[in-house]
Design a protein around this motif. Structure first.
Motif, PDB file in Angstrom:
ATOM      1  N   SER A  34      16.304   4.440   2.640  1.00  0.00           N
ATOM      2  CA  SER A  34      15.553   5.408   1.941  1.00  0.00           C
ATOM      3  C   SER A  34      14.249   4.736   1.508  1.00  0.00           C
ATOM      4  O   SER A  34      14.302   3.583   1.325  1.00  0.00           O
ATOM      5  N   PRO A  35      13.247   5.611   1.197  1.00  0.00           N
ATOM      6  CA  PRO A  35      11.886   5.188   0.618  1.00  0.00           C
ATOM      7  C   PRO A  35      11.983   4.205  -0.555  1.00  0.00           C
ATOM      8  O   PRO A  35      11.588   3.301  -0.810  1.00  0.00           O
ATOM      9  N   THR A  36      13.182   4.557  -1.424  1.00  0.00           N
ATOM     10  CA  THR A  36      13.308   4.175  -2.892  1.00  0.00           C
ATOM     11  C   THR A  36      13.672   2.730  -2.614  1.00  0.00           C
ATOM     12  O   THR A  36      13.329   1.781  -3.082  1.00  0.00           O
ATOM     13  N   ALA A  37      14.830   2.658  -1.547  1.00  0.00           N
ATOM     14  CA  ALA A  37      15.245   1.256  -1.280  1.00  0.00           C
ATOM     15  C   ALA A  37      14.308   0.263  -0.513  1.00  0.00           C
ATOM     16  O   ALA A  37      14.445  -0.922  -1.014  1.00  0.00           O
ATOM     17  N   GLN A  38      13.358   0.902   0.217  1.00  0.00           N
ATOM     18  CA  GLN A  38      12.308   0.110   0.707  1.00  0.00           C
ATOM     19  C   GLN A  38      11.321  -0.564  -0.170  1.00  0.00           C
ATOM     20  O   GLN A  38      10.861  -1.699  -0.217  1.00  0.00           O
ATOM     21  N   LEU A  39      11.085   0.523  -1.257  1.00  0.00           N
ATOM     22  CA  LEU A  39      10.042   0.047  -2.274  1.00  0.00           C
ATOM     23  C   LEU A  39      10.641  -1.018  -3.209  1.00  0.00           C
ATOM     24  O   LEU A  39      10.062  -1.788  -3.568  1.00  0.00           O
ATOM     25  N   ARG A  40      11.872  -0.815  -3.426  1.00  0.00           N
ATOM     26  CA  ARG A  40      12.669  -1.998  -4.428  1.00  0.00           C
ATOM     27  C   ARG A  40      12.713  -3.310  -3.620  1.00  0.00           C
ATOM     28  O   ARG A  40      12.318  -4.193  -4.307  1.00  0.00           O
ATOM     29  N   THR A  41      12.938  -3.209  -2.185  1.00  0.00           N
ATOM     30  CA  THR A  41      12.814  -4.448  -1.651  1.00  0.00           C
ATOM     31  C   THR A  41      11.053  -5.118  -1.485  1.00  0.00           C
ATOM     32  O   THR A  41      11.087  -6.132  -1.931  1.00  0.00           O
ATOM     33  N   ALA A  67       1.949   7.778  -2.919  1.00  0.00           N
ATOM     34  CA  ALA A  67       1.580   7.282  -1.798  1.00  0.00           C
ATOM     35  C   ALA A  67       0.058   7.973  -1.413  1.00  0.00           C
ATOM     36  O   ALA A  67      -0.607   6.944  -0.426  1.00  0.00           O
ATOM     37  N   PHE A  68      -0.540   8.697  -2.014  1.00  0.00           N
ATOM     38  CA  PHE A  68      -2.049   9.336  -1.559  1.00  0.00           C
ATOM     39  C   PHE A  68      -2.862   9.275  -2.707  1.00  0.00           C
ATOM     40  O   PHE A  68      -3.969   9.945  -2.471  1.00  0.00           O
ATOM     41  N   LEU A  69      -2.536   8.568  -3.842  1.00  0.00           N
ATOM     42  CA  LEU A  69      -3.282   8.502  -5.037  1.00  0.00           C
ATOM     43  C   LEU A  69      -4.550   7.534  -4.791  1.00  0.00           C
ATOM     44  O   LEU A  69      -4.382   6.498  -4.112  1.00  0.00           O
ATOM     45  N   SER A  70      -5.594   7.803  -5.414  1.00  0.00           N
ATOM     46  CA  SER A  70      -6.528   6.825  -5.537  1.00  0.00           C
ATOM     47  C   SER A  70      -6.454   5.479  -6.478  1.00  0.00           C
ATOM     48  O   SER A  70      -5.331   5.954  -7.193  1.00  0.00           O
ATOM     49  N   ILE A  71      -6.988   4.438  -6.211  1.00  0.00           N
ATOM     50  CA  ILE A  71      -6.851   3.584  -7.475  1.00  0.00           C
ATOM     51  C   ILE A  71      -6.964   3.950  -8.890  1.00  0.00           C
ATOM     52  O   ILE A  71      -6.276   3.518  -9.567  1.00  0.00           O
ATOM     53  N   THR A  72      -7.864   4.993  -8.934  1.00  0.00           N
ATOM     54  CA  THR A  72      -8.212   5.441 -10.335  1.00  0.00           C
ATOM     55  C   THR A  72      -6.918   6.160 -10.810  1.00  0.00           C
ATOM     56  O   THR A  72      -6.502   6.238 -12.043  1.00  0.00           O
ATOM     57  N   ARG A  87      -4.557  -6.367  -8.897  1.00  0.00           N
ATOM     58  CA  ARG A  87      -3.653  -7.695  -8.933  1.00  0.00           C
ATOM     59  C   ARG A  87      -2.263  -7.384  -8.511  1.00  0.00           C
ATOM     60  O   ARG A  87      -1.595  -8.228  -8.068  1.00  0.00           O
ATOM     61  N   PHE A  88      -1.646  -6.009  -9.070  1.00  0.00           N
ATOM     62  CA  PHE A  88      -0.433  -5.941  -8.604  1.00  0.00           C
ATOM     63  C   PHE A  88      -0.344  -5.726  -6.992  1.00  0.00           C
ATOM     64  O   PHE A  88       0.616  -6.453  -6.407  1.00  0.00           O
ATOM     65  N   ALA A  89      -1.231  -5.141  -6.265  1.00  0.00           N
ATOM     66  CA  ALA A  89      -1.084  -5.285  -4.924  1.00  0.00           C
ATOM     67  C   ALA A  89      -1.226  -6.634  -4.288  1.00  0.00           C
ATOM     68  O   ALA A  89      -0.274  -7.014  -3.449  1.00  0.00           O
ATOM     69  N   ALA A  99      -4.568  -1.478   1.373  1.00  0.00           N
ATOM     70  CA  ALA A  99      -3.495  -2.028   2.302  1.00  0.00           C
ATOM     71  C   ALA A  99      -2.006  -1.683   1.769  1.00  0.00           C
ATOM     72  O   ALA A  99      -1.137  -1.409   2.585  1.00  0.00           O
ATOM     73  N   LEU A 100      -2.071  -1.653   0.299  1.00  0.00           N
ATOM     74  CA  LEU A 100      -0.766  -1.142  -0.243  1.00  0.00           C
ATOM     75  C   LEU A 100      -0.535   0.307  -0.323  1.00  0.00           C
ATOM     76  O   LEU A 100       0.452   0.437   0.296  1.00  0.00           O
ATOM     77  N   ARG A 101      -1.719   1.115  -0.346  1.00  0.00           N
ATOM     78  CA  ARG A 101      -1.500   2.653   0.034  1.00  0.00           C
ATOM     79  C   ARG A 101      -1.029   2.765   1.437  1.00  0.00           C
ATOM     80  O   ARG A 101      -0.445   3.670   1.481  1.00  0.00           O
ATOM     81  N   GLU A 102      -1.633   2.169   2.354  1.00  0.00           N
ATOM     82  CA  GLU A 102      -1.358   2.437   3.591  1.00  0.00           C
ATOM     83  C   GLU A 102       0.079   2.198   3.888  1.00  0.00           C
ATOM     84  O   GLU A 102       0.782   2.901   4.554  1.00  0.00           O
ATOM     85  N   ARG A 103       0.717   1.184   3.522  1.00  0.00           N
ATOM     86  CA  ARG A 103       2.163   0.734   3.517  1.00  0.00           C
ATOM     87  C   ARG A 103       3.036   1.685   2.908  1.00  0.00           C
ATOM     88  O   ARG A 103       3.962   2.304   3.285  1.00  0.00           O
ATOM     89  N   LEU A 104       2.541   2.294   1.473  1.00  0.00           N
ATOM     90  CA  LEU A 104       3.311   3.181   0.803  1.00  0.00           C
ATOM     91  C   LEU A 104       3.339   4.718   1.651  1.00  0.00           C
ATOM     92  O   LEU A 104       4.283   4.941   1.968  1.00  0.00           O
ATOM     93  N   GLN A 105       2.161   4.798   2.344  1.00  0.00           N
ATOM     94  CA  GLN A 105       2.108   6.084   3.156  1.00  0.00           C
ATOM     95  C   GLN A 105       3.025   5.913   4.323  1.00  0.00           C
ATOM     96  O   GLN A 105       3.697   7.084   4.836  1.00  0.00           O
ATOM     97  N   SER A 106       3.067   4.810   5.018  1.00  0.00           N
ATOM     98  CA  SER A 106       3.952   4.688   6.080  1.00  0.00           C
ATOM     99  C   SER A 106       5.434   5.012   5.704  1.00  0.00           C
ATOM    100  O   SER A 106       6.234   5.453   6.429  1.00  0.00           O
TER     101      SER A 106
END
Length: 313
Positions: A34-41, A67-72, A87-89, A99-106
């Motif tokens: 699941s997406p949730t499990a992927q994010l926790r990892t 996954a589609f939000l701007s940084i702001t 810093r989190f990214a 790059a993080l957002r691209e991975r979240l979208q994928s």
């Protein structure tokens, strides 16, 4: 069953029966993560600061939207600063927020970053559940305009009697709604037969002072439902319609329509979103007259206890 060029011609439902045959889905398939499990990892980093953990938690809880939000926007919703998002990214292994957002979208879209899209699919039963989840997500967006449901619930609550109409496959939804509505409304009349039986019931409801009908029309849509709705309108009744249609003759006849998807991956449709729609309208009716609601519920509980309607849990 007809024939075309010597070969049998299948009906749409026969075609669905073959296409939706249940298979184990085990052979040759990787287990679905699941997406949730992927994010926790992805975010499993022991040195994340409290603010960074707040960002991670927000992303896990709102992945489809985040996954589609701007940084702001992400910073605002997580309650942190934009530099904290950057810093989190970096802390979770990315060159920056893009790059993080691209991975979240994928992850959200079921694709691998930098590669072609992959269909994340299990067996037919899982696919049917996925379709219903999408219907519920769409319904959740519709509920953003709660005023519409509140107003229709108020009108249904005020209609005495209130007629609930459901024919053929729609009978089950109408029966569910009417059963629950009788707990909070003094006169609910259920119509599940078409033709002259429906006409009599609708005309009698209007003569008794009723002002609204709640009608259900699910696929395959019955001609007799359209006719009954027209009879209701000609008698002076208003019609609220729950259906999967956004357009069409029965929608044109209704005074207000709540359109929501049905599950159509299996031989027979499933109704997760329409049932939630029913519950929402019942809640709106409950809220419209809280004193009457409480009095009726108290009376019902007294009778239920006296006659032992239910098992003791």
């Amino acid at each position: 069953m007809g024939h075309e060029g010597g070969a049998p011609v299948r009906s749409p439902q026969q075609a669905r029966a073959q296409a939706s045959a249940i298979t184990s889905g085990k052979a040759g398939q990787d287990p679905e993560v699941s997406p949730t499990a992927q994010l926790r990892t992805l975010f499993d980093r022991p040195r994340l600061s409290p603010g960074q953990r707040r960002i991670a938690q927000y992303l896990i809880e709102h992945i489809a939207e985040a996954a589609f939000l701007s940084i702001t926007d992400l910073a605002d919703r997580a309650g942190v600063s934009q530099p904290s998002v950057t810093r989190f990214a970096s802390a979770v292994g990315f060159s920056g927020y893009p790059a993080l957002r691209e991975r979240l979208q994928s992850i959200t879209l079921g694709t691998r970053s930098g590669g072609p899209a992959e269909e994340v699919r299990g067996n037919e039963l899982q696919a049917a559940v996925d379709a219903e989840i999408e219907n519920l997500e769409n319904l959740r967006r519709d509920f953003a305009d709660a005023d519409r449901f509140i107003e229709v619930g108020r009108r249904l609550s005020a209609s005495t009697p209130l007629t609930v109409l459901g024919l053929r496959i729609s009978v089950s939804l109408a029966e569910y709604f009417a059963y629950a509505a009788r707990r909070i409304h003094p006169d609910v009349r259920l119509v599940t037969l078409g033709g002259s039986v429906a006409y009599d019931a609708l005309l009698q409801s209007r003569e008794a002072g009723g002002s609204w009908v709640l009608a259900f029309s699910m696929p395959r849509h019955a001609q007799e439902t359209l006719t009954a709705v027209r009879v209701a309108r000609s008698a002076g009744l208003k019609v609220a319609l729950i259906t999967d249609l956004a357009l069409g003759p029965i929608v044109d006849e209704a005074d207000v329509t709540f359109a929501t998807g049905t599950g159509s991956r299996l031989v027979f449709d499933s109704y997760a979103a329409p049932v939630v729609m029913c519950a929402a309208l019942l809640q709106a009716m409950t809220d419209a007259d809280p004193e009457r609601t409480q009095a009726r519920l108290d009376e019902y509980e007294h009778v239920a206890d006296e006659h032992q309607f239910f098992l003791r849990d």
